[in-house]
Design a protein around this motif. Structure first.
Motif, PDB file in Angstrom:
ATOM      1  N   THR A 114      -5.380 -81.343 -41.675  1.00  0.00           N
ATOM      2  CA  THR A 114      -4.950 -82.420 -42.583  1.00  0.00           C
ATOM      3  C   THR A 114      -5.384 -83.784 -42.061  1.00  0.00           C
ATOM      4  OG1 THR A 114      -2.788 -82.498 -41.534  1.00  0.00           O
ATOM      5  CG2 THR A 114      -2.991 -81.115 -43.472  1.00  0.00           C
ATOM      6  N   SER A 115      -5.629 -83.903 -40.771  1.00  0.00           N
ATOM      7  CA  SER A 115      -6.013 -85.209 -40.214  1.00  0.00           C
ATOM      8  C   SER A 115      -7.492 -85.519 -40.398  1.00  0.00           C
ATOM      9  CB  SER A 115      -5.689 -85.257 -38.719  1.00  0.00           C
ATOM     10  OG  SER A 115      -6.675 -84.563 -37.970  1.00  0.00           O
ATOM     11  N   CYS A 116      -8.301 -84.531 -40.605  1.00  0.00           N
ATOM     12  CA  CYS A 116      -9.757 -84.722 -40.611  1.00  0.00           C
ATOM     13  C   CYS A 116     -10.228 -85.314 -41.939  1.00  0.00           C
ATOM     14  CB  CYS A 116     -10.461 -83.392 -40.359  1.00  0.00           C
ATOM     15  SG  CYS A 116     -12.259 -83.564 -40.394  1.00  0.00           S
ATOM     16  N   PRO A 117     -10.933 -86.471 -41.891  1.00  0.00           N
ATOM     17  CA  PRO A 117     -11.412 -87.087 -43.133  1.00  0.00           C
ATOM     18  C   PRO A 117     -12.631 -86.402 -43.742  1.00  0.00           C
ATOM     19  CG  PRO A 117     -12.030 -88.429 -41.238  1.00  0.00           C
ATOM     20  CD  PRO A 117     -11.212 -87.299 -40.717  1.00  0.00           C
ATOM     21  N   GLU A 118     -13.265 -85.536 -42.985  1.00  0.00           N
ATOM     22  CA  GLU A 118     -14.458 -84.847 -43.494  1.00  0.00           C
ATOM     23  C   GLU A 118     -14.052 -83.513 -44.125  1.00  0.00           C
ATOM     24  OE1 GLU A 118     -17.429 -86.258 -43.429  1.00  0.00           O
ATOM     25  OE2 GLU A 118     -16.601 -87.974 -42.358  1.00  0.00           O
ATOM     26  N   PRO A 119     -14.724 -83.116 -45.207  1.00  0.00           N
ATOM     27  CA  PRO A 119     -14.372 -81.844 -45.838  1.00  0.00           C
ATOM     28  C   PRO A 119     -14.915 -80.633 -45.074  1.00  0.00           C
ATOM     29  CG  PRO A 119     -16.148 -82.907 -47.045  1.00  0.00           C
ATOM     30  CD  PRO A 119     -15.756 -83.853 -45.938  1.00  0.00           C
ATOM     31  N   ASN A 120     -14.109 -79.611 -45.028  1.00  0.00           N
ATOM     32  CA  ASN A 120     -14.568 -78.291 -44.558  1.00  0.00           C
ATOM     33  C   ASN A 120     -15.082 -78.257 -43.126  1.00  0.00           C
ATOM     34  OD1 ASN A 120     -14.046 -77.311 -47.211  1.00  0.00           O
ATOM     35  ND2 ASN A 120     -16.033 -78.112 -47.836  1.00  0.00           N
ATOM     36  N   VAL A 121     -14.512 -79.097 -42.281  1.00  0.00           N
ATOM     37  CA  VAL A 121     -14.884 -79.004 -40.860  1.00  0.00           C
ATOM     38  C   VAL A 121     -14.110 -77.865 -40.205  1.00  0.00           C
ATOM     39  CG1 VAL A 121     -14.964 -80.156 -38.630  1.00  0.00           C
ATOM     40  CG2 VAL A 121     -15.390 -81.471 -40.721  1.00  0.00           C
ATOM     41  N   PHE A 122     -12.788 -77.875 -40.419  1.00  0.00           N
ATOM     42  CA  PHE A 122     -11.959 -76.847 -39.792  1.00  0.00           C
ATOM     43  C   PHE A 122     -11.861 -75.606 -40.676  1.00  0.00           C
ATOM     44  CE2 PHE A 122     -10.267 -80.607 -37.612  1.00  0.00           C
ATOM     45  CZ  PHE A 122     -10.315 -80.154 -36.297  1.00  0.00           C
ATOM     46  N   ILE A 123     -11.871 -74.483 -40.041  1.00  0.00           N
ATOM     47  CA  ILE A 123     -11.675 -73.197 -40.721  1.00  0.00           C
ATOM     48  C   ILE A 123     -10.468 -72.546 -40.048  1.00  0.00           C
ATOM     49  CG2 ILE A 123     -12.719 -70.944 -41.208  1.00  0.00           C
ATOM     50  CD1 ILE A 123     -15.384 -72.821 -40.241  1.00  0.00           C
ATOM     51  N   PHE A 124      -9.452 -72.246 -40.849  1.00  0.00           N
ATOM     52  CA  PHE A 124      -8.252 -71.595 -40.298  1.00  0.00           C
ATOM     53  C   PHE A 124      -8.463 -70.086 -40.252  1.00  0.00           C
ATOM     54  CE2 PHE A 124      -3.831 -69.929 -41.059  1.00  0.00           C
ATOM     55  CZ  PHE A 124      -3.394 -70.172 -39.765  1.00  0.00           C
ATOM     56  N   LEU A 125      -8.152 -69.500 -39.108  1.00  0.00           N
ATOM     57  CA  LEU A 125      -8.277 -68.045 -38.940  1.00  0.00           C
ATOM     58  C   LEU A 125      -6.865 -67.471 -38.873  1.00  0.00           C
ATOM     59  CD1 LEU A 125     -10.991 -68.066 -36.107  1.00  0.00           C
ATOM     60  CD2 LEU A 125     -11.372 -67.934 -38.571  1.00  0.00           C
ATOM     61  N   PRO A 126      -6.326 -67.005 -40.008  1.00  0.00           N
ATOM     62  CA  PRO A 126      -4.917 -66.599 -40.043  1.00  0.00           C
ATOM     63  C   PRO A 126      -4.576 -65.447 -39.101  1.00  0.00           C
ATOM     64  CG  PRO A 126      -6.008 -66.148 -42.162  1.00  0.00           C
ATOM     65  CD  PRO A 126      -6.991 -66.876 -41.303  1.00  0.00           C
ATOM     66  N   GLU A 127      -5.480 -64.509 -38.944  1.00  0.00           N
ATOM     67  CA  GLU A 127      -5.171 -63.348 -38.090  1.00  0.00           C
ATOM     68  C   GLU A 127      -5.019 -63.756 -36.627  1.00  0.00           C
ATOM     69  OE1 GLU A 127      -7.021 -59.716 -38.979  1.00  0.00           O
ATOM     70  OE2 GLU A 127      -6.077 -59.997 -40.936  1.00  0.00           O
ATOM     71  N   GLN A 128      -5.900 -64.661 -36.198  1.00  0.00           N
ATOM     72  CA  GLN A 128      -5.859 -65.108 -34.795  1.00  0.00           C
ATOM     73  C   GLN A 128      -4.913 -66.289 -34.595  1.00  0.00           C
ATOM     74  OE1 GLN A 128      -8.664 -64.473 -36.590  1.00  0.00           O
ATOM     75  NE2 GLN A 128     -10.418 -64.069 -35.275  1.00  0.00           N
ATOM     76  N   LYS A 129      -4.442 -66.901 -35.708  1.00  0.00           N
ATOM     77  CA  LYS A 129      -3.647 -68.135 -35.649  1.00  0.00           C
ATOM     78  C   LYS A 129      -4.361 -69.204 -34.827  1.00  0.00           C
ATOM     79  CE  LYS A 129       0.976 -66.348 -36.550  1.00  0.00           C
ATOM     80  NZ  LYS A 129       0.815 -64.893 -36.480  1.00  0.00           N
ATOM     81  N   LEU A 130      -5.599 -69.446 -35.241  1.00  0.00           N
ATOM     82  CA  LEU A 130      -6.457 -70.423 -34.575  1.00  0.00           C
ATOM     83  C   LEU A 130      -7.244 -71.173 -35.627  1.00  0.00           C
ATOM     84  CD1 LEU A 130      -8.274 -68.269 -31.839  1.00  0.00           C
ATOM     85  CD2 LEU A 130      -6.493 -69.965 -31.434  1.00  0.00           C
ATOM     86  N   VAL A 131      -7.793 -72.328 -35.222  1.00  0.00           N
ATOM     87  CA  VAL A 131      -8.798 -72.974 -36.060  1.00  0.00           C
ATOM     88  C   VAL A 131     -10.151 -72.886 -35.365  1.00  0.00           C
ATOM     89  CG1 VAL A 131      -7.261 -74.544 -37.292  1.00  0.00           C
ATOM     90  CG2 VAL A 131      -8.294 -75.279 -35.125  1.00  0.00           C
ATOM     91  N   GLU A 132     -11.163 -72.882 -36.212  1.00  0.00           N
ATOM     92  CA  GLU A 132     -12.545 -72.885 -35.774  1.00  0.00           C
ATOM     93  C   GLU A 132     -13.171 -74.163 -36.339  1.00  0.00           C
ATOM     94  OE1 GLU A 132     -14.613 -68.652 -35.726  1.00  0.00           O
ATOM     95  OE2 GLU A 132     -15.144 -69.817 -37.490  1.00  0.00           O
ATOM     96  N   VAL A 133     -14.259 -74.629 -35.734  1.00  0.00           N
ATOM     97  CA  VAL A 133     -14.907 -75.852 -36.210  1.00  0.00           C
ATOM     98  C   VAL A 133     -16.318 -75.542 -36.697  1.00  0.00           C
ATOM     99  CG1 VAL A 133     -15.816 -78.100 -35.472  1.00  0.00           C
ATOM    100  CG2 VAL A 133     -13.554 -77.370 -34.718  1.00  0.00           C
ATOM    101  N   ASN A 134     -16.619 -76.064 -37.885  1.00  0.00           N
ATOM    102  CA  ASN A 134     -17.989 -76.042 -38.381  1.00  0.00           C
ATOM    103  C   ASN A 134     -18.671 -77.274 -37.772  1.00  0.00           C
ATOM    104  OD1 ASN A 134     -20.370 -76.261 -39.801  1.00  0.00           O
ATOM    105  ND2 ASN A 134     -19.463 -75.627 -41.736  1.00  0.00           N
ATOM    106  N   GLU A 135     -19.361 -77.067 -36.678  1.00  0.00           N
ATOM    107  CA  GLU A 135     -19.852 -78.191 -35.865  1.00  0.00           C
ATOM    108  C   GLU A 135     -20.832 -79.075 -36.624  1.00  0.00           C
ATOM    109  OE1 GLU A 135     -21.244 -76.443 -32.257  1.00  0.00           O
ATOM    110  OE2 GLU A 135     -19.236 -75.759 -31.706  1.00  0.00           O
ATOM    111  N   SER A 136     -21.556 -78.520 -37.557  1.00  0.00           N
ATOM    112  CA  SER A 136     -22.546 -79.323 -38.277  1.00  0.00           C
ATOM    113  C   SER A 136     -21.885 -80.325 -39.224  1.00  0.00           C
ATOM    114  CB  SER A 136     -23.495 -78.417 -39.054  1.00  0.00           C
ATOM    115  OG  SER A 136     -22.791 -77.731 -40.061  1.00  0.00           O
ATOM    116  N   ARG A 137     -20.613 -80.127 -39.544  1.00  0.00           N
ATOM    117  CA  ARG A 137     -19.916 -81.051 -40.449  1.00  0.00           C
ATOM    118  C   ARG A 137     -19.079 -82.084 -39.706  1.00  0.00           C
ATOM    119  NH1 ARG A 137     -19.601 -79.659 -45.871  1.00  0.00           N
ATOM    120  NH2 ARG A 137     -20.507 -77.655 -46.383  1.00  0.00           N
TER     121      ARG A 137
END
Ligand code: SF4
Ligand code: SF4
Length: 62
Positions: A20-43
């Protein structure tokens, strides 16, 4: 050098506050099974905002 935020998967608890803090769209990807976030580094613009809101200090620019 190409900068992006990095997630410390040992510290992240998947609270999603960074998403919710990130001003850029689609940078973070939530991984519900692992309860982690991943980053789309190019964004990620490496602005550092998300690193200030993570209570677990799981985000670093590098
Ligand atoms: S704010 Fe921190 S602990 Fe919460 S999902 Fe993002 S990286 Fe993980
Ligand atoms: S450093 Fe900025 S652009 Fe990159 S994920 Fe964090 S808030 Fe979004």
């Amino acid at each position: 050098m190409y900068l992006s935020v990095r997630v410390d998967t040992e510290k992240c608890i998947g609270c999603k506050i960074c998403i919710t803090s990130c001003p850029e769209p689609n940078v973070f990807i939530f991984l519900p099974e692992q309860k982690l976030v991943e980053v789309n580094e190019s964004r990620c613009k490496a602005c550092g905002l998300c690193t200030t809101v993570c209570a677990k200090e799981a985000l670093k620019i590098g």
